[in-house]
Design a protein around this motif. Structure first.
Motif, mmCIF file in Angstrom:
data_model
loop_
_atom_site.group_PDB
_atom_site.id
_atom_site.type_symbol
_atom_site.label_atom_id
_atom_site.label_comp_id
_atom_site.label_asym_id
_atom_site.label_seq_id
_atom_site.Cartn_x
_atom_site.Cartn_y
_atom_site.Cartn_z
ATOM 1 N N MET A 94 15.767 -8.157 -3.811
ATOM 2 C CA MET A 94 14.752 -9.127 -4.141
ATOM 3 C C MET A 94 13.616 -8.641 -5.312
ATOM 4 S SD MET A 94 13.986 -11.439 -0.764
ATOM 5 C CE MET A 94 12.360 -11.740 -1.101
ATOM 6 N N ALA A 95 13.325 -9.322 -6.335
ATOM 7 C CA ALA A 95 12.086 -8.863 -6.991
ATOM 8 C C ALA A 95 10.786 -8.963 -6.416
ATOM 9 C CB ALA A 95 12.062 -9.868 -8.242
ATOM 10 N N GLU A 96 9.879 -8.484 -6.791
ATOM 11 C CA GLU A 96 8.646 -8.182 -6.378
ATOM 12 C C GLU A 96 8.059 -9.893 -6.188
ATOM 13 O OE1 GLU A 96 4.486 -5.925 -7.003
ATOM 14 O OE2 GLU A 96 5.717 -6.288 -8.520
ATOM 15 N N LEU A 97 7.630 -10.047 -5.085
ATOM 16 C CA LEU A 97 7.268 -11.600 -4.985
ATOM 17 C C LEU A 97 5.797 -11.881 -5.704
ATOM 18 C CD1 LEU A 97 7.739 -12.147 -1.125
ATOM 19 C CD2 LEU A 97 9.051 -13.154 -3.164
ATOM 20 N N PRO A 98 5.573 -13.327 -6.121
ATOM 21 C CA PRO A 98 4.509 -13.451 -7.260
ATOM 22 C C PRO A 98 2.983 -12.922 -6.434
ATOM 23 C CG PRO A 98 5.786 -15.503 -7.088
ATOM 24 C CD PRO A 98 6.518 -14.389 -6.127
ATOM 25 N N ARG A 99 2.824 -13.386 -5.205
ATOM 26 C CA ARG A 99 1.462 -12.891 -4.579
ATOM 27 C C ARG A 99 1.307 -11.536 -4.494
ATOM 28 N NH1 ARG A 99 4.677 -14.848 -0.200
ATOM 29 N NH2 ARG A 99 5.089 -13.418 1.454
ATOM 30 N N THR A 100 2.341 -10.811 -4.233
ATOM 31 C CA THR A 100 2.139 -9.160 -4.107
ATOM 32 C C THR A 100 2.099 -8.700 -5.443
ATOM 33 O OG1 THR A 100 4.070 -9.011 -2.464
ATOM 34 C CG2 THR A 100 3.413 -7.233 -3.459
ATOM 35 N N MET A 101 2.713 -9.338 -6.589
ATOM 36 C CA MET A 101 2.527 -9.077 -8.070
ATOM 37 C C MET A 101 1.369 -9.355 -8.624
ATOM 38 S SD MET A 101 4.807 -9.989 -11.435
ATOM 39 C CE MET A 101 6.290 -8.974 -10.806
ATOM 40 N N ALA A 102 0.580 -10.440 -8.378
ATOM 41 C CA ALA A 102 -0.639 -10.882 -8.529
ATOM 42 C C ALA A 102 -1.732 -9.934 -7.914
ATOM 43 C CB ALA A 102 -0.991 -12.192 -7.817
ATOM 44 N N ALA A 103 -1.630 -9.556 -6.904
ATOM 45 C CA ALA A 103 -2.460 -8.594 -6.147
ATOM 46 C C ALA A 103 -2.502 -7.285 -6.821
ATOM 47 C CB ALA A 103 -2.152 -8.345 -4.608
ATOM 48 N N ARG A 104 -1.343 -6.687 -7.301
ATOM 49 C CA ARG A 104 -1.232 -5.410 -8.303
ATOM 50 C C ARG A 104 -1.445 -5.543 -9.327
ATOM 51 N NH1 ARG A 104 2.608 -3.664 -11.501
ATOM 52 N NH2 ARG A 104 4.173 -5.318 -11.092
ATOM 53 N N PHE A 105 -1.641 -6.839 -9.999
ATOM 54 C CA PHE A 105 -2.328 -6.922 -11.403
ATOM 55 C C PHE A 105 -3.994 -6.975 -11.317
ATOM 56 C CE2 PHE A 105 0.986 -9.863 -13.600
ATOM 57 C CZ PHE A 105 1.909 -8.635 -13.864
ATOM 58 N N VAL A 106 -4.529 -7.531 -10.198
ATOM 59 C CA VAL A 106 -5.748 -7.417 -9.757
ATOM 60 C C VAL A 106 -6.232 -5.904 -9.769
ATOM 61 C CG1 VAL A 106 -7.823 -7.933 -8.698
ATOM 62 C CG2 VAL A 106 -5.972 -9.544 -9.184
ATOM 63 N N ALA A 107 -5.498 -5.140 -9.278
ATOM 64 C CA ALA A 107 -5.696 -3.760 -8.429
ATOM 65 C C ALA A 107 -5.395 -2.864 -10.069
ATOM 66 C CB ALA A 107 -4.966 -3.240 -7.457
ATOM 67 N N ASP A 108 -4.494 -2.927 -10.453
ATOM 68 C CA ASP A 108 -3.956 -1.899 -11.606
ATOM 69 C C ASP A 108 -4.731 -2.275 -13.009
ATOM 70 O OD1 ASP A 108 -2.422 -0.999 -9.746
ATOM 71 O OD2 ASP A 108 -0.610 -1.461 -10.414
ATOM 72 N N TYR A 109 -4.790 -3.862 -13.151
ATOM 73 C CA TYR A 109 -5.339 -3.935 -14.658
ATOM 74 C C TYR A 109 -6.715 -4.551 -14.469
ATOM 75 C CZ TYR A 109 -0.403 -3.692 -15.718
ATOM 76 O OH TYR A 109 1.012 -3.300 -15.873
#
Length: 280
Positions: free
Chosen positions: A239-254
Motif C-alpha cells: 500500500m502507498a502512504e495514506l493521505p492522512r499520514t502523508m499530510a502529517a509528514r508534509f506539515v513536519a517536513d516542509y
C-alpha cells in the motif's frame, strides 16, 4: 480479498482472520437465482472509522460498522414512458465491497463529506476507479428523522445514488418528506426508495426487509476464508502512504499549514507533483 484487506487497513478496521460467506435469500427480478452471496455474522472487516471535515464545523469521527464482500445483483431500469421495467443483468455476480457506516451522520453535508472521503481513499489505494457514472462507486443512503434526544426514527433506504450532488438532493428531500409525514400524523414505514433527479423527489419502490427476512445461512459451496498475518503484512507493504499520514509528514517536513497539507493530499497525483517539485 486483497482489496478488502487494503480497505480495512485504510479505515483502522479490525480484520477478522476467519470470515465466512453466507447466502442472502430474497426474490426480486434483479436476482435470478434467488439468493446473493454475501457475508453476515463474520465479515472480513469490522469496527473501522473515518474522520470527516465539514466547513465551519469541528472534525468528526464516523464509525464503520463493517466492510463485507458480496456479489452484485442486477439493475432494474424504469422507464416512465412505458408501463414496464427492464432488468439489466450485465453486472450480476461481479464481486464488490459494501461499506456499512454507523448512524453517526447528522446532515446531508456530513454524508457528502463522508462519501467524498471514502471515494478518495478507495482511489488512493488503487482498489476502485471511483467512476460513479458507471456504477463502480455508488451509495445507498438510509435516512431517518427524530426529535432531539429521542430514539432513532424508522429509516427509509435511498438506493443506488451515483453522484455527490444527487445524494445531497435526495437526502434533503427525504428529510423534508419524513418530517411532513410525521407532523401530519402518519407513521414512517421502513422502505426502499428511488430518487428521481428530474423531479428532485424520492418514491417508494418496495417495503424494506429486516435481516431475519433474508434467512441468511452459511454458503454450502464456499468454505470459511482464513487470512494469515503474512497475507495482511504483504498487503500493508504494497500500500502507498495514506493521505492522512502523508499530510502529517508534509506539515513536519516542509512546515506547511495543515490546510495546505490536506489540500495537497486530496489527490495522489497532486501530492506526487508537490513532492517532486519540493525535491527539485
Amino acid at each position: 480479498v486483497e482489496s478488502a484487506i487494503k480497505l480495512g487497513l485504510s479505515t483502522d478496521s479490525t480484520l477478522n482472520r476467519e470470515n465466512r460467506f453466507a447466502r442472502k435469500n430474497y426474490f426480486y427480478p434483479d436476482l435470478p437465482k434467488g439468493y446473493q452471496i454475501s457475508q453476515f455474522d463474520l465479515p472480513i472487516c469490522e469496527h473501522g472509522r473515518i474522520e470527516i471535515e465539514v466547513e465551519g464545523q469541528p472534525a468528526r469521527t464516523i464509525g464503520i460498522t463493517r466492510i463485507h464482500m458480496e456479489e452484485d445483483a442486477g439493475k432494474l431500469v424504469h422507464d416512465d414512458r412505458e408501463p414496464v421495467s427492464y432488468v439489466d443483468l450485465n453486472r450480476t455476480g461481479t464481486p464488490l465491497l459494501e461499506i456499512v457506516s454507523e448512524p453517526d451522520l447528522r446532515s446531508p453535508a456530513e454524508a457528502a463529506a463522508y462519501l467524498k472521503k471514502l471515494h478518495a481513499i478507495v482511489r488512493w489505494i488503487g482498489i476502485c476507479d471511483g467512476n460513479m457514472q458507471e456504477g463502480s462507486f455508488r451509495c445507498d443512503a438510509n435516512v431517518s428523522v427524530r426529535k432531539p434526544g429521542a430514539a432513532l426514527g424508522t429509516r427509509r433506504e435511498i438506493k443506488n445514488l451515483n453522484s455527490f450532488k444527487f445524494m445531497q438532493q435526495a437526502i434533503d428531500y427525504e428529510i423534508r418528506w419524513q418530517i411532513e409525514q410525521i407532523e401530519d400524523g402518519h407513521a414512517i414505514q421502513q422502505a426502499t426508495v428511488l430518487f428521481d433527479p428530474d423531479t428532485g423527489e424520492t418514491r417508494a419502490m418496495r417495503t424494506k426487509e429486516d435481516a431475519a427476512d433474508y434467512r441468511y445461512f452459511p454458503d454450502p459451496d464456499l468454505p470459511p476464508l482464513h487470512i494469515s498475518e503474512q497475507w495482511v503484512q504483504e498487503q500493508r507493504e504494497l500500500m502507498a502512504e495514506l493521505p492522512r499520514t502523508m499530510a502529517a509528514r508534509f506539515v513536519a517536513d516542509y512546515g506547511l499549514p495543515e490546510y495546505d497539507a490536506t489540500t495537497l493530499t486530496q489527490s495522489k497525483a497532486m501530492a506526487g507533483y508537490f513532492e517532486a517539485a519540493a525535491e527539485a
